[in-house]
Design a protein around this motif. Structure first.
Motif, PDB file in Angstrom:
ATOM      1  N   SER A   1      11.544  62.807  89.759  1.00 56.71           N
ATOM      2  CA  SER A   1      11.028  62.392  88.543  1.00 56.71           C
ATOM      3  C   SER A   1      11.975  60.859  88.625  1.00 56.71           C
ATOM      4  O   SER A   1      12.955  60.786  89.072  1.00 56.71           O
ATOM      5  CB  SER A   1      11.210  63.010  87.244  1.00 56.71           C
ATOM      6  N   GLY A   2      11.670  59.688  87.987  1.00 54.83           N
ATOM      7  CA  GLY A   2      11.943  58.447  87.876  1.00 54.83           C
ATOM      8  C   GLY A   2      10.908  57.382  88.097  1.00 54.83           C
ATOM      9  O   GLY A   2       9.907  57.745  88.298  1.00 54.83           O
TER      10      GLY A   2
ATOM     11  N   THR B   1      16.094  63.099  90.464  1.00 49.60           N
ATOM     12  CA  THR B   1      15.872  62.229  89.087  1.00 49.60           C
ATOM     13  C   THR B   1      16.542  61.099  89.843  1.00 49.60           C
ATOM     14  O   THR B   1      17.833  60.948  90.092  1.00 49.60           O
ATOM     15  CB  THR B   1      16.568  62.742  87.955  1.00 49.60           C
TER      16      THR B   1
END
Length: 186
Positions: free
Chosen positions: A119-120, A84
């Motif tokens: 993710s991010g 992330t």
């Protein structure tokens, strides 16, 4: 020369300067001399992660690289990443840079049975290189799965491309819910 998983991880730590007392260079040259298995059976036949990944050795992206990496048509199998972040680069290698006289080059790299879940926002994610800012990616192949959530650039070979991509192929599954998503280039 890199002939096993331990040497591949050592090379990554060397490029990142993570060995106390050992001088490092982001311009190092490397060549694979054998197929490397980091993890086995990472993906199911349909390309999904086999299990939850908790028993897998995790790969940490080599953040910046300006040397020449020759995969020598050997296979790196079983890379696993679950990260992330925001404004980062993910892949076997994170980012090349065109400010150096010597441009990064990646030749004959084959990645298989590998899974990246990132993710991010504002990330660049590629099977080989996250952000190709100069240099060349030649004759590389990706057989894996990349899943991205967030506003990212995602590609089977390179996430963001300002470099030469020659005779490369993606045979994997690349998904993202926003941003730029492509089979080869995000």
């Amino acid at each position: 020369e890199i002939s096993n998983g331990g040497q591949l991880y050592w090379f990554a730590k060397f490029l990142e300067g993570r060995w106390p007392g050992v001088s490092y260079s982001t311009k190092a040259y490397a060549v694979l001399t054998k197929d490397i298995i980091v993890n086995q059976n990472v993906l199911t036949d349909s390309g999904d992660l086999n299990g939850d990944g908790s028993d897998l050795r995790e790969w940490k992206t080599i953040s910046r690289y300006y040397g020449c990496f020759d995969g020598n048509n050997k296979v790196i199998s079983g890379l696993y990443m679950k990260e992330t972040g925001n404004n980062k680069y993910f892949g076997l290698f994170g980012k090349t840079d065109d400010t150096f006289i010597t441009k990064a080059e990646f030749h004959n790299i084959i990645i298989s049975d590998s899974y990246y879940e990132i993710s991010g926002d504002s990330n660049e994610i590629g099977g080989i290189v996250g952000y190709g800012d100069g240099g060349k990616i030649n004759n590389c192949k990706f057989f894996g799965t990349i899943e991205s959530s967030g506003n990212n650039r995602v590609g089977g070979i390179v996430g963001r491309c300002e470099c030469a991509v020659i005779k490369c192929a993606n045979y994997g599954r690349i998904t993202g819910d926003a941003g730029y998503v492509g089979g080869l280039i995000g």
